[in-house]
Design an enzyme around this catalytic site. Structure first.
Site, PDB file in Angstrom:
ATOM      1  N   ARG A  63       2.336  13.935 -13.813  1.00 12.80           N
ATOM      2  CA  ARG A  63       0.997  13.387 -13.641  1.00 12.80           C
ATOM      3  C   ARG A  63      -0.043  14.486 -13.808  1.00 12.80           C
ATOM      4  O   ARG A  63       0.267  15.674 -13.661  1.00 12.80           O
ATOM      5  CB  ARG A  63       0.868  12.684 -12.290  1.00 12.80           C
ATOM      6  CG  ARG A  63       1.207  13.536 -11.085  1.00 12.80           C
ATOM      7  CD  ARG A  63       1.231  12.703  -9.806  1.00 12.80           C
ATOM      8  NE  ARG A  63       1.239  13.561  -8.616  1.00 12.80           N
ATOM      9  CZ  ARG A  63       1.091  13.122  -7.373  1.00 12.80           C
ATOM     10  NH1 ARG A  63       0.902  11.831  -7.142  1.00 12.80           N
ATOM     11  NH2 ARG A  63       1.105  13.963  -6.343  1.00 12.80           N
TER      12      ARG A  63
ATOM     13  N   ASP B 167      -5.106  13.436   3.557  1.00 10.83           N
ATOM     14  CA  ASP B 167      -4.351  14.191   2.550  1.00 10.83           C
ATOM     15  C   ASP B 167      -4.210  13.427   1.244  1.00 10.83           C
ATOM     16  O   ASP B 167      -3.707  13.976   0.253  1.00 10.83           O
ATOM     17  CB  ASP B 167      -2.969  14.582   3.090  1.00 10.83           C
ATOM     18  CG  ASP B 167      -2.177  13.389   3.602  1.00 10.83           C
ATOM     19  OD1 ASP B 167      -2.591  12.813   4.614  1.00 10.83           O
ATOM     20  OD2 ASP B 167      -1.152  13.024   2.991  1.00 10.83           O
ATOM     21  N   ASN B 168      -4.654  12.164   1.219  1.00  9.01           N
ATOM     22  CA  ASN B 168      -4.618  11.365  -0.013  1.00  9.01           C
ATOM     23  C   ASN B 168      -6.006  11.094  -0.575  1.00  9.01           C
ATOM     24  O   ASN B 168      -6.136  10.287  -1.498  1.00  9.01           O
ATOM     25  CB  ASN B 168      -3.916  10.025   0.248  1.00  9.01           C
ATOM     26  CG  ASN B 168      -2.464  10.182   0.643  1.00  9.01           C
ATOM     27  OD1 ASN B 168      -1.801  11.108   0.201  1.00  9.01           O
ATOM     28  ND2 ASN B 168      -1.965   9.298   1.492  1.00  9.01           N
TER      29      ASN B 168
ATOM     30  N   GLY C  73       1.509  19.207   2.801  1.00 14.90           N
ATOM     31  CA  GLY C  73       1.726  19.928   1.553  1.00 14.90           C
ATOM     32  C   GLY C  73       2.550  19.163   0.538  1.00 14.90           C
ATOM     33  O   GLY C  73       3.032  18.055   0.781  1.00 14.90           O
TER      34      GLY C  73
ATOM     35  N   ASP D 149      -2.244   9.790  -5.556  1.00 15.79           N
ATOM     36  CA  ASP D 149      -1.122   9.507  -4.656  1.00 15.79           C
ATOM     37  C   ASP D 149      -0.891   8.009  -4.485  1.00 15.79           C
ATOM     38  O   ASP D 149      -1.122   7.429  -3.422  1.00 15.79           O
ATOM     39  CB  ASP D 149      -1.333  10.183  -3.299  1.00 15.79           C
ATOM     40  CG  ASP D 149      -1.317  11.704  -3.402  1.00 15.79           C
ATOM     41  OD1 ASP D 149      -0.927  12.221  -4.459  1.00 15.79           O
ATOM     42  OD2 ASP D 149      -1.713  12.372  -2.435  1.00 15.79           O
TER      43      ASP D 149
END
Length: 570
Positions: A246, A323-324, A153, A333
């Site tokens: 971002r 997760d990226n 997360g 990321d």
């Protein structure tokens, strides 16, 4: 003649041996500090305070389940996609170190006058909220270095809301380094200057290279101490905190779906998937019974294309965990990434990656692994026939990648049309580069600038240092003969047209690690001149620029560049 067959997932890249500038002389010379864009006063002194004319909305809150518990308490979270939590303001004084004017004006519809407003620096650092903002932290999991890592997360990021600009584009605004969330685990919720400068510069650089990416609006630094062990060697040092604002069309990633499947929350999974398809895959009809298969095909295809684009500019992401990896197939990321200096298929930018799992030549294979995990996350929503179709789509991934890779590298060589030997010409050239440790960026760029008569006569100018080094290979003359024969069959093509075509796809400037490091060292002393210069240079990476040339951005990397190490510490 070299016989070199293309190995689909390992044909690429490395670090040019040697350079000439001494580290101390280079980093502390007048050339680094003069023309400092008035040093730390690159952005105007605040003149007034007024509400920022940027109103955010939150379609996400209306469509997706929220955590039943409010606040930043670190915990295992269940049954939702987001948790509502507030940013933690940084301790002042704050400094606005960099702003992307392109993002400010062309995405957020804001005028440069906003930089004079005290509210702006507060809103882009987490001290205050934009009108309409309801900060959220996203719940996701992921496979990290091949293993399921459980709940991850947004541990130091806050999604502020969405902005739909006057072009009708919808953008999600997110702060990174803005404090703890329920997903912070043992972290402090902060980011430091060095990683924040790298993210700000690289996300903008990738955009101007034409590669799908998140964007960065601003970089704000504070005097707040943040403790880090940058080399993971037990040497904890005090650094300064920073926040990047971002933007992306969406921050959902493969891990967004994985966590829901792993938790058995199939209802939430279906809700999230339907939302992503409706908002970001509009050609897919929401009532199409095969919509998840079509969605999977598009993600597989676009992921293959994205990684091929990375390879075409010598970019290694560094942490290709699930997760990226974005569901929209954009680059997100930015951590321990790196642009290759010398061509080396085994180039690993991340010193934390001991086994080289995420080396540049392995990225396409890692993409396949991540897409397999995406299919595992989807499979409980698929019929047996749809699952079979999806497995077939996955088997086609290598061809999708290879085709795009082939197209990009054919263009980098200036080749038009299709001939059977084109794959061999690409592989042969890369093999010459690998064996001579030729600079990846400048070898292709100088091939774009040299004339065909110079190639034919073997009279490559010494100023073309990278191509000159490549020409030392015993098989270079044989390659040139094949290359010139191939170009001669391009009817109607001229040498000037070839040069123009190739220079539009082979950049002269990329964000090499030594360039970022030089800017970081100055920024840590409140000198943002090189951050500004790099930002300006990388907005036009295909155009030769006088100041960039003076700074050596297209020269051989300095000798100290080989000693640089970047890690996941940020």
């Amino acid at each position: 003649m070299i016989k070199h067959s293309i190995k689909l997932f390992s044909v690429l890249f490395a670090v040019a041996s040697a350079a000439f500038r001494d580290e101390l002389d280079f980093c502390e010379s007048e050339s680094c500090t003069e023309r400092a864009f008035e040093q730390s006063h690159f952005y105007p002194t605040v003149k007034h305070t007024a509400e920022i004319p940027l109103i955010l909305s939150h379609k996400l809150i209306d469509a997706l389940p929220l955590d039943a518990v409010d606040g930043n308490l670190i915990r295992a979270v269940k049954g939702c996609v987001f948790s509502e939590c507030q940013p933690t303001p940084m301790k002042g004084p704050l400094t606005l170190a960099a702003v992307s004017k392109d993002v400010l004006e062309n995405i957020l519809d804001l005028d440069e006058d906003v930089l004079y407003n005290e509210e702006f620096i507060q809103c882009v650092s987490g001290g205050k909220l934009f009108p309409g903002s309801i900060p959220l932290a996203h719940r996701y999991g992921g496979h990290q270095f091949g293993y399921w890592a459980g709940q991850l997360g947004d541990g130091r990021a806050h999604l502020l809301g969405e902005y739909t600009n006057k072009k009708g584009q919808r953008w999600e605004l997110q702060l990174k380094g803005s404090g703890k969330t329920p997903y912070s685990r043992s972290g402090d919720g902060r980011a430091v200057i060095r990683s924040s400068v790298r993210e700000f510069l690289c996300s903008e650089a990738m955009h101007f290279l034409g590669i799908p990416t998140s964007r960065a609006l601003s970089l704000v630094l504070s005097e707040e101490p943040v403790w880090r062990d940058p080399l993971y060697n037990g040497n904890v040092i005090k650094e300064r905190g920073a926040v990047v604002l971002r933007l992306a069309k969406s921050w959902f990633r493969i891990g967004s779906l994985e966590i829901l499947t792993k938790a058995g929350e199939l209802g939430v999974l279906e809700t999230l998937l339907d939302f992503v398809i409706k908002e970001h895959f509009k050609p897919i009809a929401t009532n199409d019974p095969d919509k998840y298969v079509t969605f999977f095909f598009q993600v597989v295809n676009e992921t293959a294309h994205l990684i091929a684009q990375w390879m075409s500019v010598g970019f290694a992401h560094g942490v290709c965990n699930t997760d990226n990896f974005s569901l929209l197939s954009i680059t997100i990321d930015y951590g321990p990434f790196g642009f290759m200096d010398s061509y080396d298929p085994h180039f690993v930018p991340n010193m934390s990656d001991d086994e080289g799992r995420y080396s540049i030549g392995a990225q396409a294979n890692v993409g396949l692994f991540n897409l397999q995990k995406l299919l595992e996350a989807l499979q409980q929503l698929l019929t047996p026939d749809q699952l079979s179709q999806s497995h077939q789509i996955l088997r086609e991934y290598p061809q999708m990648y290879h085709q795009r890779f082939h197209e990009l590298f054919k263009a980098k060589l200036g080749l038009l049309g299709n001939e059977e030997e084109d794959s061999y010409l690409i592989a042969f050239f890369l093999k010459l580069m690998e064996e001579t440790e030729a600079d990846f960026t400048m070898t292709f760029r100088q091939l774009s600038e040299v004339t065909l008569s110079q190639l034919k006569n073997g009279s490559i100018p010494q100023a073309m240092w990278a191509l000159s080094e490549l020409s030392s290979h015993e098989y270079f003359t044989g390659y040139v003969k094949l290359y010139l024969q191939r170009l001669s069959r391009q009817n109607g093509d001229s040498d000037k047209a070839r040069q123009h075509r190739m220079q539009s796809i082979n950049p002269r400037y990329v964000l090499r690690n030594w360039m970022a490091e030089s800017a970081i060292r100055k920024a840590e002393k409140n000198d943002f001149s090189e951050v500004a210069l790099l930002q300006q240079t990388l907005m036009e990476p295909y155009v030769e620029q006088r100041e960039a040339e003076r700074m050596g951005y297209s020269s051989k990397p300095p000798s100290w560049a080989q000693q640089l190490r970047v890690s996941c510490s940020s």
